[in-house]
Design a protein around this motif. Sequence first.
Motif, mmCIF file in Angstrom:
data_model
loop_
_atom_site.group_PDB
_atom_site.id
_atom_site.type_symbol
_atom_site.label_atom_id
_atom_site.label_comp_id
_atom_site.label_asym_id
_atom_site.label_seq_id
_atom_site.Cartn_x
_atom_site.Cartn_y
_atom_site.Cartn_z
ATOM 1 N N GLU A 74 -17.043 31.056 35.286
ATOM 2 C CA GLU A 74 -18.078 30.184 34.731
ATOM 3 C C GLU A 74 -18.038 28.832 35.445
ATOM 4 O OE1 GLU A 74 -18.099 29.757 30.535
ATOM 5 O OE2 GLU A 74 -18.116 31.918 30.134
ATOM 6 N N HIS A 105 -15.355 36.585 34.086
ATOM 7 C CA HIS A 105 -15.936 37.791 33.503
ATOM 8 C C HIS A 105 -15.916 38.917 34.532
ATOM 9 C CE1 HIS A 105 -17.301 35.277 30.192
ATOM 10 N NE2 HIS A 105 -17.765 34.429 31.104
ATOM 11 N N ARG A 117 -17.200 42.595 35.276
ATOM 12 C CA ARG A 117 -18.263 43.474 34.808
ATOM 13 C C ARG A 117 -18.270 44.770 35.606
ATOM 14 N NH1 ARG A 117 -17.515 40.943 31.252
ATOM 15 N NH2 ARG A 117 -18.824 39.445 30.115
ATOM 16 N N THR A 146 -12.822 38.232 30.431
ATOM 17 C CA THR A 146 -13.485 39.272 29.657
ATOM 18 C C THR A 146 -13.725 40.486 30.552
ATOM 19 O OG1 THR A 146 -15.800 38.658 30.126
ATOM 20 C CG2 THR A 146 -14.671 37.484 28.344
ATOM 21 N N THR A 164 -6.916 38.505 27.933
ATOM 22 C CA THR A 164 -8.052 39.380 28.208
ATOM 23 C C THR A 164 -8.772 39.793 26.928
ATOM 24 O OG1 THR A 164 -6.492 41.232 28.284
ATOM 25 C CG2 THR A 164 -7.182 40.281 30.380
ATOM 26 N N ASP A 207 -18.874 36.011 22.251
ATOM 27 C CA ASP A 207 -18.965 34.623 22.726
ATOM 28 C C ASP A 207 -18.098 33.688 21.882
ATOM 29 O OD1 ASP A 207 -20.683 35.392 24.719
ATOM 30 O OD2 ASP A 207 -22.503 34.715 23.696
ATOM 31 N N VAL A 238 -14.407 34.201 22.786
ATOM 32 C CA VAL A 238 -14.104 33.632 24.095
ATOM 33 C C VAL A 238 -14.087 32.106 24.021
ATOM 34 C CG1 VAL A 238 -14.939 33.366 26.467
ATOM 35 C CG2 VAL A 238 -14.954 35.620 25.374
#
Length: 260
Positions: free
Chosen positions: A8, A16, A18, A50, A101, A193, A196
């Motif tokens: 971020e 993150h 994915r 994440t 995590t 969210d 986190v």
Amino acid sequence: MSVSLTQEPDRPHVAHLRIDANELNLLSLELAHDVREAIESTPDAVSVLTVAAPQPDDGVRGLTAGLDLEWAQDLTPHEGQDLLAAFYDTIQAIRDLEAVTVCGCGTYTLGAGFELAMACEFRVATDNATLGLPEVNVGLPTVIHGGLLLRLVGEGIANELIYRGDPIDGARASELGIVTDSVAVDEYADAVDDLVSDLAAKSPRVMTLQKRVMNRFRSNGLESGMAASIGDIGRAFGSHDQREAMAAFLDDREPAFEDP
């Protein structure tokens, strides 16, 4: 790209991972290698990671439906061992990270994907999610990190889930302590969210130290892990984040931590 890792911009200590390989993120040897490489590329500055599938604009997607059976059904014993070794290395990479995590299980997480989720510190699913270890129903025993289920729920529940191979829903998994939280589909994104954000608000340095301590408890045994943790706690004293956290608590304000 089937696997991506992004930090971020406003919270560089949050990243993150994915997975977007196919519609159900069915697992193969190649995908396991890609996920492991992404995990191992996590920058040291990251204290919260994440792991999830990209989410659609409408609805919730699961992490993975497990092994790609069409691809795996004709594997030789040697190829099968290579696959399991790859799964082991991938899941162990998650366990060995010094970042905390969070696994977004979404509406389904099965098989080796469920083992990956259990290797994370936190798991969030929808109430109606399909979760479990169905390997015994497709001619395979549950091995390697399926053993983590014993630590989460004990032998009785683990026996039921492993030997019968039947999935459970997210609400039941939450009752058993397998997932941290299960929520309605329309509340899922906010639940992830919020978790986190709560973790990201802590000192990145302290979160990393805490993960290191927890890993030692796991790897060295509780007694030796407790003794070894003294050095980690000692190093926290005198740091900016330790002094700022205590001052903020005493002043009843939000702390301002240093960037990692």
